[in-house]
Write a protein that holds these residues in place. Structure first.
Motif, PDB file in Angstrom:
ATOM      1  N   ASP A  99     -49.090  13.504 -10.736  1.00 50.33           N
ATOM      2  CA  ASP A  99     -49.876  13.363  -9.516  1.00 50.33           C
ATOM      3  C   ASP A  99     -51.136  12.529  -9.766  1.00 50.33           C
ATOM      4  O   ASP A  99     -51.530  11.715  -8.933  1.00 50.33           O
ATOM      5  CB  ASP A  99     -50.236  14.735  -8.947  1.00 50.33           C
ATOM      6  N   GLN A 100     -51.750  12.706 -10.918  1.00 46.49           N
ATOM      7  CA  GLN A 100     -52.941  11.928 -11.260  1.00 46.49           C
ATOM      8  C   GLN A 100     -52.586  10.462 -11.478  1.00 46.49           C
ATOM      9  O   GLN A 100     -53.308   9.559 -11.053  1.00 46.49           O
ATOM     10  CB  GLN A 100     -53.612  12.487 -12.513  1.00 46.49           C
ATOM     11  N   ALA A 101     -51.449  10.217 -12.126  1.00 44.19           N
ATOM     12  CA  ALA A 101     -51.034   8.844 -12.401  1.00 44.19           C
ATOM     13  C   ALA A 101     -50.665   8.115 -11.113  1.00 44.19           C
ATOM     14  O   ALA A 101     -50.879   6.908 -11.002  1.00 44.19           O
ATOM     15  CB  ALA A 101     -49.853   8.836 -13.367  1.00 44.19           C
ATOM     16  N   LYS A 102     -50.136   8.839 -10.140  1.00 45.06           N
ATOM     17  CA  LYS A 102     -49.753   8.198  -8.882  1.00 45.06           C
ATOM     18  C   LYS A 102     -50.967   7.653  -8.136  1.00 45.06           C
ATOM     19  O   LYS A 102     -50.859   6.647  -7.434  1.00 45.06           O
ATOM     20  CB  LYS A 102     -48.976   9.173  -8.002  1.00 45.06           C
ATOM     21  N   GLN A 116     -52.204   3.189  -6.783  1.00 49.95           N
ATOM     22  CA  GLN A 116     -52.790   2.640  -5.559  1.00 49.95           C
ATOM     23  C   GLN A 116     -53.863   1.592  -5.857  1.00 49.95           C
ATOM     24  O   GLN A 116     -54.313   0.900  -4.958  1.00 49.95           O
ATOM     25  CB  GLN A 116     -53.400   3.775  -4.717  1.00 49.95           C
ATOM     26  N   ALA A 117     -54.262   1.475  -7.118  1.00 45.48           N
ATOM     27  CA  ALA A 117     -55.326   0.537  -7.496  1.00 45.48           C
ATOM     28  C   ALA A 117     -54.803  -0.899  -7.477  1.00 45.48           C
ATOM     29  O   ALA A 117     -53.603  -1.151  -7.578  1.00 45.48           O
ATOM     30  CB  ALA A 117     -55.853   0.878  -8.888  1.00 45.48           C
ATOM     31  N   HIS A 152     -51.347   2.424 -19.001  1.00 43.29           N
ATOM     32  CA  HIS A 152     -50.161   2.509 -19.852  1.00 43.29           C
ATOM     33  C   HIS A 152     -49.574   3.922 -19.914  1.00 43.29           C
ATOM     34  O   HIS A 152     -48.440   4.100 -20.354  1.00 43.29           O
ATOM     35  CB  HIS A 152     -50.477   1.986 -21.254  1.00 43.29           C
ATOM     36  N   ASP A 153     -50.338   4.912 -19.470  1.00 38.14           N
ATOM     37  CA  ASP A 153     -49.805   6.277 -19.421  1.00 38.14           C
ATOM     38  C   ASP A 153     -48.649   6.386 -18.438  1.00 38.14           C
ATOM     39  O   ASP A 153     -47.797   7.270 -18.568  1.00 38.14           O
ATOM     40  CB  ASP A 153     -50.903   7.273 -19.039  1.00 38.14           C
ATOM     41  N   ILE A 154     -48.604   5.496 -17.464  1.00 34.82           N
ATOM     42  CA  ILE A 154     -47.511   5.508 -16.491  1.00 34.82           C
ATOM     43  C   ILE A 154     -46.186   5.232 -17.187  1.00 34.82           C
ATOM     44  O   ILE A 154     -45.170   5.880 -16.908  1.00 34.82           O
ATOM     45  CB  ILE A 154     -47.776   4.496 -15.360  1.00 34.82           C
ATOM     46  N   PRO A 159     -39.595  16.596 -10.685  1.00 30.52           N
ATOM     47  CA  PRO A 159     -40.126  16.731  -9.329  1.00 30.52           C
ATOM     48  C   PRO A 159     -39.920  15.444  -8.529  1.00 30.52           C
ATOM     49  O   PRO A 159     -39.860  14.352  -9.092  1.00 30.52           O
ATOM     50  CB  PRO A 159     -41.606  17.037  -9.521  1.00 30.52           C
ATOM     51  N   GLU A 160     -39.816  15.577  -7.224  1.00 34.66           N
ATOM     52  CA  GLU A 160     -39.601  14.422  -6.357  1.00 34.66           C
ATOM     53  C   GLU A 160     -40.697  13.369  -6.527  1.00 34.66           C
ATOM     54  O   GLU A 160     -40.432  12.187  -6.431  1.00 34.66           O
ATOM     55  CB  GLU A 160     -39.529  14.866  -4.885  1.00 34.66           C
ATOM     56  N   SER A 161     -41.905  13.822  -6.789  1.00 37.82           N
ATOM     57  CA  SER A 161     -43.019  12.884  -6.940  1.00 37.82           C
ATOM     58  C   SER A 161     -42.855  11.975  -8.152  1.00 37.82           C
ATOM     59  O   SER A 161     -43.483  10.931  -8.237  1.00 37.82           O
ATOM     60  CB  SER A 161     -44.342  13.640  -7.033  1.00 37.82           C
TER      61      SER A 161
END
Length: 82
Positions: free
Chosen positions: A30-33, A37-38, A56-58, A76-78
């Motif tokens: 959730d934090q990476a998502k 948006q950036a 790069h954590d993504i 999870p769907e996210s």
């Protein structure tokens, strides 16, 4: 008897750790998502050069999601990519 009790205790501890790790992993998704948006390419104000604004954590989360999916753990769907 004593060895069996010790084995069961270790197994319970490992299962509890796995659950805690999974919950933390879901939160990190959730934090990476929000980082997605950036703006992807930015211009540095001092040297006027273009830089890639990418976390790069993504990539690490994507690799982990693939591994967890192969192990049969619910993703999870996210975290799923369409």
């Amino acid at each position: 008897k004593r060895i069996i009790k010790m084995y069961n205790k270790v197994a319970r501890t490992l299962v509890a750790f796995e659950l805690l790790w999974y919950k933390a992993w879901v939160q990190s998704i959730d934090q990476a998502k929000t980082g997605l948006q950036a703006t992807l390419i930015i211009r540095h104000p001092e040297d006027n050069k273009l830089y890639v604004n990418f976390d790069h954590d993504i990539l690490q989360l994507i690799r982990e999601a693939k591994c967890l999916d192969r192990m049969g753990i619910e993703i999870p769907e996210s975290a799923k990519i369409a």
